[in-house]
Every structure is written in C-alpha cells, then in structure tokens.
Design a protein around this motif. Structure first.
Motif, PDB file in Angstrom:
ATOM      1  N   SER A  42     -32.843 -63.586  32.840  1.00  0.00           N
ATOM      2  CA  SER A  42     -31.973 -64.121  33.961  1.00  0.00           C
ATOM      3  C   SER A  42     -30.499 -63.848  33.310  1.00  0.00           C
ATOM      4  O   SER A  42     -30.443 -63.260  32.437  1.00  0.00           O
ATOM      5  CB  SER A  42     -32.251 -65.773  33.999  1.00  0.00           C
ATOM      6  N   THR A  43     -29.653 -64.639  34.125  1.00  0.00           N
ATOM      7  CA  THR A  43     -28.238 -64.494  33.546  1.00  0.00           C
ATOM      8  C   THR A  43     -27.879 -65.939  33.031  1.00  0.00           C
ATOM      9  O   THR A  43     -28.208 -66.844  33.705  1.00  0.00           O
ATOM     10  CB  THR A  43     -27.352 -63.888  34.668  1.00  0.00           C
ATOM     11  N   PRO A  86     -25.739 -69.120  32.662  1.00  0.00           N
ATOM     12  CA  PRO A  86     -24.885 -69.865  33.555  1.00  0.00           C
ATOM     13  C   PRO A  86     -23.427 -70.390  32.626  1.00  0.00           C
ATOM     14  O   PRO A  86     -23.443 -70.092  31.738  1.00  0.00           O
ATOM     15  CB  PRO A  86     -25.507 -70.992  33.816  1.00  0.00           C
ATOM     16  N   ALA A  87     -22.761 -70.796  33.476  1.00  0.00           N
ATOM     17  CA  ALA A  87     -21.160 -71.047  32.909  1.00  0.00           C
ATOM     18  C   ALA A  87     -21.438 -71.944  31.992  1.00  0.00           C
ATOM     19  O   ALA A  87     -20.524 -72.166  31.043  1.00  0.00           O
ATOM     20  CB  ALA A  87     -20.200 -71.612  34.031  1.00  0.00           C
ATOM     21  N   TRP A 112     -23.279 -72.263  29.505  1.00  0.00           N
ATOM     22  CA  TRP A 112     -23.690 -71.706  28.285  1.00  0.00           C
ATOM     23  C   TRP A 112     -22.630 -71.256  27.658  1.00  0.00           C
ATOM     24  O   TRP A 112     -22.680 -70.485  26.410  1.00  0.00           O
ATOM     25  CB  TRP A 112     -25.012 -70.831  28.355  1.00  0.00           C
ATOM     26  N   GLU A 128     -20.753 -65.941  30.588  1.00  0.00           N
ATOM     27  CA  GLU A 128     -21.364 -66.339  31.873  1.00  0.00           C
ATOM     28  C   GLU A 128     -21.629 -65.108  32.514  1.00  0.00           C
ATOM     29  O   GLU A 128     -20.839 -63.881  32.617  1.00  0.00           O
ATOM     30  CB  GLU A 128     -20.201 -67.001  32.610  1.00  0.00           C
ATOM     31  N   GLY A 129     -23.049 -64.964  32.943  1.00  0.00           N
ATOM     32  CA  GLY A 129     -23.494 -63.684  33.901  1.00  0.00           C
ATOM     33  C   GLY A 129     -24.207 -62.908  33.026  1.00  0.00           C
ATOM     34  O   GLY A 129     -24.771 -61.622  33.353  1.00  0.00           O
ATOM     35  N   ASP A 189     -32.644 -82.230  31.293  1.00  0.00           N
ATOM     36  CA  ASP A 189     -32.305 -81.505  32.416  1.00  0.00           C
ATOM     37  C   ASP A 189     -33.690 -81.167  33.206  1.00  0.00           C
ATOM     38  O   ASP A 189     -34.549 -81.664  32.651  1.00  0.00           O
ATOM     39  CB  ASP A 189     -31.650 -79.946  31.994  1.00  0.00           C
TER      40      ASP A 189
END
Length: 252
Positions: A109-110, A112-113, A115, A122-123, A203
């Motif tokens: 995945s990518t 997220p902000a 992290w 991010e990304g 979460d």
C-alpha cells in the motif's frame, strides 16, 4: 463527525496545553452543539476520554480535565551484551497458556500522512504485515509491521525465492540462523530502536483483530527501527486492551 474524532480533537488540545489541568469542559449538550453531533455521540466521547484518564466527570461538577500537557518520559538507552538472548513473545505469569501468533494479512500500500511522524514519506510504497496473538484462543494483541517496499524486498545473502517479508499469508515461516536477529539476517543494519508507549483509542484494524469496537481504549506500543542516519527501516505497532499488561525484559 463521530465520537473518535471528538476524542482526538480534545486529546490534541489537552496535549498542547489548550485545556488546562482542572479546567471544566463544555456540558454534553454544549459539546454536541459545538461539534454538530447528537448528545449521545458527545457523551460517548467523554466516556472514552474518562477511560483514558484524560478527563473526570462528577455530579454537579461536569467534566473536567484530569491531565496536563503531553510529556515524554525518556527512560534511558540500553544495549544488551548478547542479542542472541532475545526471546519471542509469550504469555507472562504462572500457567502461561496456549500462545499462538498468526499472520492474517500481507499487502502493499502507500504510507498515509499520519505515518510521517515515524519518518515514512506520505505516499511512499510500503508493505504491511498484520498479525494477531492469541492465548487459549482469545485475541490479546494486534501487531502491525510496516516498512518501505525496498526494505521488504531484500533477501538474505545466498537466499533464493520470495523475499521473507513479502511471503504471502499461509506461507511457511522463515527463521534466521540460531542466535541471529532477523534484521541482521536480512541485512537491515539496525542501529537503534525507539519505543513509544501510549494509551489511546484503537484504530479499526486493531479493534477488528481483537473483536472490540473501534475506538476502544488500549495500549499502543510503537517501535521504530532506524539506521545510523536515522532513516526508518521498519515500524511495529502493538495494540492490546487496557486490562492486559505489556512487559519486556532488558538483560545486562
């Protein structure tokens, strides 16, 4: 907006010192109007904040702040003399129990902000590995490990086949040679590991793995392994319900 978003907003304000210790917070009705939610949602947010020890509710006094600005207690730096003494997770205390750990999700995945706080851009392409730990069939911990794809795709020297960190769910587990850390076997060159321990709402991934409602209070232990230059190699997030203990041992 749901209760978890309200909790996050008020927690942020308490941590930043915007809500002073002992300050009275809005009534449930006023809080509901402030955030445009029902009184039931507002009351649920206060219940979570109280469970986390951040607020206190008393008849006639309303809800008051029970915590000060965010503080970071640094406990020290420790270097065990023999890393081969490390032991895997296991039940603690007499009787133990039938302990198992299962990897149930591996995916690309990518980042997220959120992290970015760990040093992950991010990304950026990352790999996630989700595990659940059970004692006597009861889920007690959720463990998420994330790492940049280029780290996950590395193979031990002389090893052929799918990189161990990219092995799919159900693949036989691969173990490093006896006495060697997995990170060393994979050539990750870990220089240090930072640990952050907090109590906060779970979460969605952790809550589902533990069969609890999203936003339930829990312990959250974040371990960030870094290179000498401070670049993150991998991040492990362990979540457990508040009524459990999270322990570790430092030898030497």
């Amino acid at each position: 907006m749901n209760a978890n978003a309200i909790v996050a907003d008020i927690r942020k304000g308490i941590a930043a010192g915007e809500y002073a210790y002992g300050a009275r917070l809005p009534s449930v009705r006023d809080l509901a109007e402030q955030y445009g939610v029902s009184q039931q949602t507002a009351a649920a947010a206060y219940a979570v904040l109280t469970a986390l020890g951040l607020t206190r509710t008393a008849p006639g006094s309303g809800t008051t702040v029970a915590a000060g600005p965010s503080a970071d207690a640094y406990l020290g730096t420790y270097a065990p003399p023999d890393l081969s003494q490390g032991e895997a997770w296991k039940p603690n205390g007499a009787g133990g129990g039938d302990a198992v750990e299962e990897t149930y999700l591996v995916r690309q995945s990518t980042a997220p902000a959120a992290w970015a706080a760990w040093g992950l851009t991010e990304g950026a392409d990352i790999v996630e590995r989700h595990r659940v730990r059970r004692i006597d069939g009861i889920p007690v911990q959720h463990k998420l490990t994330v790492m940049p794809y280029d780290i996950a795709s590395r193979r031990p020297e002389g090893y052929e086949g799918v990189p161990p960190m990219l092995a799919p769910v159900g693949a036989p587990p691969l173990q490093p040679p006896h006495g060697m850390r997995a990170a060393d076997w994979l050539g990750w060159n870990v220089a240090r590991t930072e640990c952050q321990i907090t109590a906060e709402p779970m979460d969605l991934a952790a809550a589902e793995a533990l069969s609890m409602a999203e936003g339930s209070p829990g312990f959250r232990v974040v371990s960030i392994a870094r290179t000498e230059n401070g670049e993150p190699l991998f991040v492990t997030v362990t979540t457990a319900p508040l009524h459990h203990r999270v322990t570790m041992e430092i030898r030497g």
